[in-house]
Scaffold this active site. Structure first.
Site, PDB file in Angstrom:
ATOM      1  N   ALA A   8       0.553  -1.486   0.144  1.00 31.18           N
ATOM      2  CA  ALA A   8       0.050   0.355   0.200  1.00 31.18           C
ATOM      3  C   ALA A   8       1.116   1.432  -0.404  1.00 31.18           C
ATOM      4  O   ALA A   8       0.554   2.701   1.074  1.00 31.18           O
ATOM      5  CB  ALA A   8      -0.994  -0.290   1.023  1.00 31.18           C
ATOM      6  N   GLY A  10       1.743   2.814  -2.430  1.00 31.43           N
ATOM      7  CA  GLY A  10       1.513   4.071  -3.847  1.00 31.43           C
ATOM      8  C   GLY A  10       1.343   4.997  -3.493  1.00 31.43           C
ATOM      9  O   GLY A  10       0.178   4.976  -2.698  1.00 31.43           O
ATOM     10  N   ARG A  14      -1.552   9.277 -10.530  1.00 33.42           N
ATOM     11  CA  ARG A  14      -2.843   9.564 -11.605  1.00 33.42           C
ATOM     12  C   ARG A  14      -4.663   9.650 -11.251  1.00 33.42           C
ATOM     13  O   ARG A  14      -5.147  10.226 -11.893  1.00 33.42           O
ATOM     14  CB  ARG A  14      -2.355   8.311 -12.973  1.00 33.42           C
ATOM     15  CG  ARG A  14      -1.675   7.660 -13.729  1.00 33.42           C
ATOM     16  CD  ARG A  14      -1.572   7.330 -14.209  1.00 33.42           C
ATOM     17  NE  ARG A  14      -1.415   5.613 -13.839  1.00 33.42           N
ATOM     18  CZ  ARG A  14      -1.163   4.016 -14.536  1.00 33.42           C
ATOM     19  NH1 ARG A  14      -2.392   3.793 -15.570  1.00 33.42           N
ATOM     20  NH2 ARG A  14      -0.612   3.476 -13.226  1.00 33.42           N
ATOM     21  N   TYR A  99      -2.729  -6.464  -2.166  1.00 34.43           N
ATOM     22  CA  TYR A  99      -2.751  -5.042  -2.865  1.00 34.43           C
ATOM     23  C   TYR A  99      -3.224  -4.133  -2.593  1.00 34.43           C
ATOM     24  O   TYR A  99      -4.925  -4.088  -2.165  1.00 34.43           O
ATOM     25  CB  TYR A  99      -2.569  -5.013  -3.966  1.00 34.43           C
ATOM     26  CG  TYR A  99      -1.400  -5.467  -4.916  1.00 34.43           C
ATOM     27  CD1 TYR A  99      -0.204  -5.645  -4.936  1.00 34.43           C
ATOM     28  CD2 TYR A  99      -1.697  -7.682  -4.823  1.00 34.43           C
ATOM     29  CE1 TYR A  99       0.860  -6.374  -5.491  1.00 34.43           C
ATOM     30  CE2 TYR A  99      -0.633  -7.771  -5.357  1.00 34.43           C
ATOM     31  CZ  TYR A  99       0.472  -7.777  -5.744  1.00 34.43           C
ATOM     32  OH  TYR A  99       2.071  -8.512  -5.859  1.00 34.43           O
ATOM     33  N   ASN A 165      -0.630 -12.067 -14.737  1.00 39.02           N
ATOM     34  CA  ASN A 165      -0.938 -12.081 -13.481  1.00 39.02           C
ATOM     35  C   ASN A 165      -1.697 -11.008 -12.980  1.00 39.02           C
ATOM     36  O   ASN A 165      -0.774  -9.960 -13.363  1.00 39.02           O
ATOM     37  CB  ASN A 165       0.777 -12.393 -13.380  1.00 39.02           C
ATOM     38  CG  ASN A 165       1.064 -12.103 -12.165  1.00 39.02           C
ATOM     39  OD1 ASN A 165       0.780 -13.001 -11.228  1.00 39.02           O
ATOM     40  ND2 ASN A 165       2.417 -11.113 -11.538  1.00 39.02           N
ATOM     41  N   ARG A 436     -49.529  32.620  24.489  1.00 38.22           N
ATOM     42  CA  ARG A 436     -49.755  33.254  24.000  1.00 38.22           C
ATOM     43  C   ARG A 436     -49.508  34.825  23.711  1.00 38.22           C
ATOM     44  O   ARG A 436     -50.208  35.145  24.897  1.00 38.22           O
ATOM     45  CB  ARG A 436     -50.037  33.588  22.760  1.00 38.22           C
ATOM     46  CG  ARG A 436     -51.212  32.348  21.445  1.00 38.22           C
ATOM     47  CD  ARG A 436     -52.261  32.664  20.669  1.00 38.22           C
ATOM     48  NE  ARG A 436     -52.512  31.823  19.740  1.00 38.22           N
ATOM     49  CZ  ARG A 436     -53.843  31.465  19.986  1.00 38.22           C
ATOM     50  NH1 ARG A 436     -54.814  31.540  20.749  1.00 38.22           N
ATOM     51  NH2 ARG A 436     -53.880  29.747  19.463  1.00 38.22           N
TER      52      ARG A 436
END
Length: 452
Positions: A8, A10, A14, A99, A165, A436
């Site tokens: 993890a 990366g 992009r 991954y 793969n 009131r």
């Protein structure tokens, strides 16, 4: 014994995002959260996660998980990443190498991989694809895996191979400790390829096991926004299909999102653009109208929810009529046969059997008894600017339209509140209260302070 190793580290360039790639959301959960959830389902002895870019944010997001964190300071390839785990990786048992940006591989698929790998000590998930461009090719001889060749290193003949793969392996820890220190970066990328352990296994005379996933999306990775959106749709389509197989009537499965878990009864009907989040339970014969959002809630049998209603941590009884445009906030608890109508908001409030609030009402920090009617425009004034207080409404009470109930206040059983009243004192059972007054002002008024 099973160790799960998750790559993890990366950066996810992009993605064009300040958020690390593995924290990008799929079904409203970070990509990495899906992988960790699956690892926990397999009862892994250790979950070892390799972090790099944005590591502090990743570690903070999963601070409550039992994870062993390993840093890959330099991005020198997948083989180098797994090398970093050797100081904490067990010497016995097996490691599943997963991954953080391949979120949807299932427990069932990984269990099949584990079972297939036990005899040889190494196994992998492969996939047949129509266009293998960019993927490592599986080179076989007499049906047995001999090597994995990366696309950039493949010759013309190898580029014609359509079995690829996926990068997901199951390897004995003993073999990983033996093979990983031997990896070389003598290739086109100058990286340490994890795939080279396959050639080492062949050299050691091992027969490499392989399985295919039940669904191709299980091994799809995410590198950019387009891939993330496509995988979201595939996952939502799969979940919709599973619900329909259980008997749920989805009016249009392409316009339904499940972002969590859902337990359903029989003959549930869900209209378009409904979003289910978190952990939800829906009973028999429930109907949910278009555009509703249901989060971490329980809805009992026979309840009908009109369009564009929003639930968050609510518990709803049987045969309720709710909406449209109703909002049930945390700790809203409705008994059976309750009516909550359009533009009614309920928060931290219990509503008793057969009671109704049909229009433009706010019920916060309150308790409503049985068979009571709350008129349109009524609010419980539960907040004085610093502290919150409770309103109690008894059984068979009638609250006239456009009333304000200033908490703390209690309305007795059978009491009636005249329309337009501002109730500041308790109302006795079976009494009529009308309150009131003309405008009153007091200079230098000091607002209440929050109680410690």
């Amino acid at each position: 014994m099973i160790d799960v190793v998750i790559l993890a580290a990366g950066k996810g360039t992009r993605m064009k995002s300040a958020l690390p790639k593995v924290l990008q959301p799929l079904a409203k959960q970070p990509l990495l959260a899906h992988v960790i959830h699956t690892a926990k389902q397999l009862h892994a002895e250790r979950i070892i996660t390799i972090y790099g870019h944005g590591g502090d944010a990743v570690k903070q997001r999963f601070a409550n998980e039992q994870i062993e964190w390993v840093e890959q300071a330099e991005q020198l390839g997948t083989g180098h990443a797994v090398q970093m785990t050797l100081p904490v990786l067990g010497r016995s048992g097996f490691a599943l190498i997963l991954y953080g940006d391949v979120p949807l591989v299932s427990k069932a698929t990984l269990q099949r991989l584990l079972d297939a790998s036990k005899d040889s000590g190494i196994g992998m998930i492969t996939l047949e694809v129509a266009d293998p461009t960019g993927y490592g090719r599986i080179v076989r001889e007499n049906g047995l895996i001999q090597a994995i060749v990366e696309h950039k290193d493949a010759n013309d003949a190898q580029k014609q191979i359509t079995e690829i793969n996926t990068g997901i392996y199951c390897v004995s820890n003993e073999k990983l400790h033996q093979w990983l220190p031997k990896l070389s970066n003598n290739n086109a990328q100058g990286e340490y390829y994890l795939t080279d352990i396959v050639a080492m296994a062949v050299q050691d005379g091992l027969e490499i096991a392989s399985i295919a996933p039940e669904y191709a999306f299980e091994v799809e990775g995410v590198n950019d926004r387009l891939q993330l959106a496509n995988l979201e749709r595939e996952w939502q389509r799969y979940q919709a299909e599973q619900l329909m197989r259980q008997g749920v009537h989805l009016i249009d499965p392409s316009r339904f999102d499940l972002r969590g878990t859902l337990s359903v009864g029989q003959d549930v009907e869900i209209d378009i653009n409904v979003i289910i989040e978190g952990d939800c339970t829906i009973g028999d014969n429930v109907k949910i109208g278009a555009g509703c959002v249901i989060k971490d809630s329980t809805i009992a049998s026979g309840t009908v929810i009109q369009p564009y209603s929003v639930f968050d941590q609510a518990i709803v009884g049987e045969n309720n009529q709710i909406g449209p445009f109703a909002r049930l906030r945390p700790n809203a608890r409705l008994a059976d046969e309750v009516h909550i109508g359009n533009f009614v908001e309920v928060k931290n409030t219990t509503v008793g059997l057969r009671s109704k609030a049909n229009h433009f009402t706010y019920l916060g920090d309150a308790s409503v008894g049985q068979d009571s009617n709350i008129g349109a425009g009524t609010i419980t004034c539960n907040y004085d600017g610093a502290n919150k207080f409770k309103t109690t409404i008894g059984d068979r009470a009638f609250i006239g339209s456009n009333s304000s109930l200033v908490a703390p206040v209690s309305i007795g059983n059978g009491a009636t509140v005249g329309a337009g009243s501002v109730i500041t004192q308790d109302v006795e059972a079976n009494a009529l209260a009308v309150e009131r007054s003309k405008q009153f002002q007091k200079g230098n008024y000091q607002r209440p302070q929050k109680q410690k």
